[in-house]
Design an enzyme around this catalytic site. Structure first.
Site, PDB file in Angstrom:
ATOM      1  N   GLY A  13       0.763  -1.414  -0.039  1.00  0.00           N
ATOM      2  CA  GLY A  13      -0.129  -0.113   0.112  1.00  0.00           C
ATOM      3  C   GLY A  13       0.830   0.683  -0.187  1.00  0.00           C
ATOM      4  O   GLY A  13       2.245   1.145   0.639  1.00  0.00           O
TER       5      GLY A  13
ATOM      6  N   THR B 298      -2.786  -2.994   7.100  1.00  0.00           N
ATOM      7  CA  THR B 298      -1.967  -2.462   6.299  1.00  0.00           C
ATOM      8  C   THR B 298      -2.359  -1.141   5.865  1.00  0.00           C
ATOM      9  O   THR B 298      -1.414  -0.040   5.839  1.00  0.00           O
ATOM     10  CB  THR B 298      -1.687  -3.550   5.060  1.00  0.00           C
ATOM     11  OG1 THR B 298      -1.045  -4.200   4.508  1.00  0.00           O
ATOM     12  CG2 THR B 298      -1.170  -2.011   3.248  1.00  0.00           C
TER      13      THR B 298
ATOM     14  N   HIS C 218      -1.748   0.937   8.472  1.00  0.00           N
ATOM     15  CA  HIS C 218      -0.117   2.064   8.745  1.00  0.00           C
ATOM     16  C   HIS C 218      -0.819   2.480   7.504  1.00  0.00           C
ATOM     17  O   HIS C 218      -0.116   4.043   7.741  1.00  0.00           O
ATOM     18  CB  HIS C 218       0.436   0.538   7.917  1.00  0.00           C
ATOM     19  CG  HIS C 218       2.140   1.208   7.423  1.00  0.00           C
ATOM     20  ND1 HIS C 218       3.291   1.136   8.519  1.00  0.00           N
ATOM     21  CD2 HIS C 218       2.472   1.652   6.178  1.00  0.00           C
ATOM     22  CE1 HIS C 218       3.922   1.554   8.149  1.00  0.00           C
ATOM     23  NE2 HIS C 218       3.545   1.653   7.164  1.00  0.00           N
ATOM     24  N   GLU C 219      -1.238   2.949   6.619  1.00  0.00           N
ATOM     25  CA  GLU C 219      -1.730   3.761   5.568  1.00  0.00           C
ATOM     26  C   GLU C 219      -2.417   5.261   6.455  1.00  0.00           C
ATOM     27  O   GLU C 219      -1.910   6.277   5.724  1.00  0.00           O
ATOM     28  CB  GLU C 219      -1.592   2.851   4.524  1.00  0.00           C
ATOM     29  CG  GLU C 219      -0.869   2.730   3.492  1.00  0.00           C
ATOM     30  CD  GLU C 219       0.662   2.723   3.520  1.00  0.00           C
ATOM     31  OE1 GLU C 219       0.786   3.725   3.293  1.00  0.00           O
ATOM     32  OE2 GLU C 219       1.353   1.836   3.373  1.00  0.00           O
TER      33      GLU C 219
ATOM     34  N   HIS D  99      -0.369   7.298   7.868  1.00  0.00           N
ATOM     35  CA  HIS D  99       0.639   8.337   6.872  1.00  0.00           C
ATOM     36  C   HIS D  99      -0.097   9.245   6.372  1.00  0.00           C
ATOM     37  O   HIS D  99       0.247  10.829   6.749  1.00  0.00           O
ATOM     38  CB  HIS D  99       1.278   7.458   5.430  1.00  0.00           C
ATOM     39  CG  HIS D  99       2.439   6.556   6.123  1.00  0.00           C
ATOM     40  ND1 HIS D  99       3.893   7.004   6.447  1.00  0.00           N
ATOM     41  CD2 HIS D  99       3.032   5.305   5.429  1.00  0.00           C
ATOM     42  CE1 HIS D  99       4.746   5.980   6.523  1.00  0.00           C
ATOM     43  NE2 HIS D  99       4.070   4.785   5.487  1.00  0.00           N
TER      44      HIS D  99
ATOM     45  N   TRP E  43      10.921   4.601  12.367  1.00  0.00           N
ATOM     46  CA  TRP E  43      12.575   4.910  11.897  1.00  0.00           C
ATOM     47  C   TRP E  43      13.175   6.027  11.739  1.00  0.00           C
ATOM     48  O   TRP E  43      13.945   6.184  11.117  1.00  0.00           O
ATOM     49  CB  TRP E  43      13.084   3.601  11.929  1.00  0.00           C
ATOM     50  CG  TRP E  43      12.626   3.584  10.005  1.00  0.00           C
ATOM     51  CD1 TRP E  43      13.516   3.053   8.955  1.00  0.00           C
ATOM     52  CD2 TRP E  43      11.697   2.260   9.742  1.00  0.00           C
ATOM     53  NE1 TRP E  43      12.785   2.765   8.388  1.00  0.00           N
ATOM     54  CE2 TRP E  43      11.924   2.604   8.270  1.00  0.00           C
ATOM     55  CE3 TRP E  43      10.355   1.805  10.039  1.00  0.00           C
ATOM     56  CZ2 TRP E  43      10.920   2.244   7.527  1.00  0.00           C
ATOM     57  CZ3 TRP E  43       9.685   1.567   8.888  1.00  0.00           C
ATOM     58  CH2 TRP E  43       9.925   1.498   7.366  1.00  0.00           C
TER      59      TRP E  43
ATOM     60  N   VAL F 286       8.436  12.414  16.334  1.00  0.00           N
ATOM     61  CA  VAL F 286       7.286  12.117  17.519  1.00  0.00           C
ATOM     62  C   VAL F 286       8.171  11.423  19.356  1.00  0.00           C
ATOM     63  O   VAL F 286       9.093  10.992  18.804  1.00  0.00           O
ATOM     64  CB  VAL F 286       6.223  10.752  17.557  1.00  0.00           C
ATOM     65  CG1 VAL F 286       5.801   9.846  18.543  1.00  0.00           C
ATOM     66  CG2 VAL F 286       5.173  10.489  15.997  1.00  0.00           C
TER      67      VAL F 286
END
Length: 324
Positions: free
Chosen positions: A193, A230, A233-234, A237, A245, A255
């Site tokens: 994704g 997924t 997670h997206e 963003h 990381w 953060v």
């Protein structure tokens, strides 16, 4: 606390967050076993920054607004309801996912963003004090009007946003200013994704999720990514979260309460898992913004919550979603 670096400097170091290069010359390559998480969000951002030099400035202003909103406590109160429109592109009947499959993904998003996911209680004691709890973001999908579907001859799609353009064989977004658009299609090279960060063009705003990683399902080739994480997670963003990381060795994700990571983690790392970065902190491999398997990611932090809510606040790039 980690020093918050200037975003403009970070953008210079933007790298692809996919471990597979997107180099297909045609669309004849089929789906293969997906052994690790591939997210194309940073790759897409890099392309957008090259195509639109003004984007870096917009993102820098968003970063300044975000830092100010967090430091002054000016975050959105109450629950933010996000209307979702799902765009399904399919080459085979099996890829034309059912409404039940879409609903399963909406359910996962609502669980993960409310902290009601069944695995939330697996958060290690070391991190329980910074867990986000309920982020107060709810995703609303109408099975009658909230889906567009299109049969296509394309076997897979690259991360160039063609799936978001009707004139390229895809589907234009529905009401991009007021609805959160998700495109579900088979992505090339098993990219799972990608998302567009705040500040990008309305016409391409939203997230894209591979058909075989969308919602809860039984996908033999994507067995590690079949719990709907997924999209979680997206969406992170899309709401302005970076990879944990920082897309660099011991990088910065902007953060304060996430530990510094060496790099991405895949699979299900043994716990505790320590970084070799300064101070050897324990890595938060169960964070949704790492690359671990769906079954091994189950938390956001309070700092990530604040960063996400800031983009919905007054003057924020997604403030329209917080309006009554």
């Amino acid at each position: 606390m980690r020093k918050i670096l200037v975003l403009a400097a970070a953008l210079v170091f933007v790298v692809s967050c996919s471990k597979d290069e997107n180099k297909l010359e045609d669309d004849t390559v089929g789906v293969h076993f997906a052994a690790h998480r591939g997210c194309g969000s940073m790759e897409v951002l890099e392309e957008q920054l090259r195509a639109d030099p003004s984007l870096a400035g917009r993102m820098q202003r968003i970063e300044q607004l975000t830092e100010r909103a967090i430091s002054e406590g000016k975050l959105v109160n109450g629950v933010i309801e996000i209307p979702v429109h799902v765009n399904v592109l399919y080459n085979t009947a099996a890829q034309n996912i059912s409404n039940a499959q879409i609903q399963s993904q909406i359910d996962v998003l609502n669980e993960d963003f409310a902290g009601t996911n069944p695995d939330y209680n697996l958060i290690p004691a070391d991190f329980s004090g910074v867990a986000s709890g309920d982020i107060k973001i709810k995703f609303i999908w109408d099975p009658t009007t909230g889906t567009s579907r299109k049969s296509t001859t394309k076997k897979n799609w690259r991360t160039n946003d063609d799936m978001k353009r009707s004139n390229k064989g895809g589907l234009n977004p529905t009401d991009c200013a007021n609805k959160f658009n998700i495109w579900v299609c088979v992505l090339a090279n098993n990219i799972l994704g990608y998302a567009q960060f705040p500040g990008g063009a309305c016409a391409t705003d939203g997230v894209v999720v591979h058909t075989n990683a969308f919602g809860r399902g039984n996908y033999p080739l994507f067995a590690s990514f079949n719990k709907g994480r997924t999209a979680t997670h997206e969406v992170g963003h899309w709401a302005n979260l970076r990879h944990i990381w920082g897309d660099a060795t011991c990088g910065n994700d902007f953060v304060a309460d996430t530990p510094v990571h060496n790099t991405s983690n895949g699979g299900c790392p043994n716990q505790p898992h320590f970084s070799t970065c300064s101070g050897s902190p324990r890595e938060m491999t169960m964070n949704y913004m790492d690359y671990t398997n769906d079954a091994c990611m189950y938390m956001f932090t309070a700092g990530q919550k604040s960063r996400m809510l800031a983009v919905f606040g007054s003057g924020g790039p997604r403030s329209a979603f917080a309006q009554p």
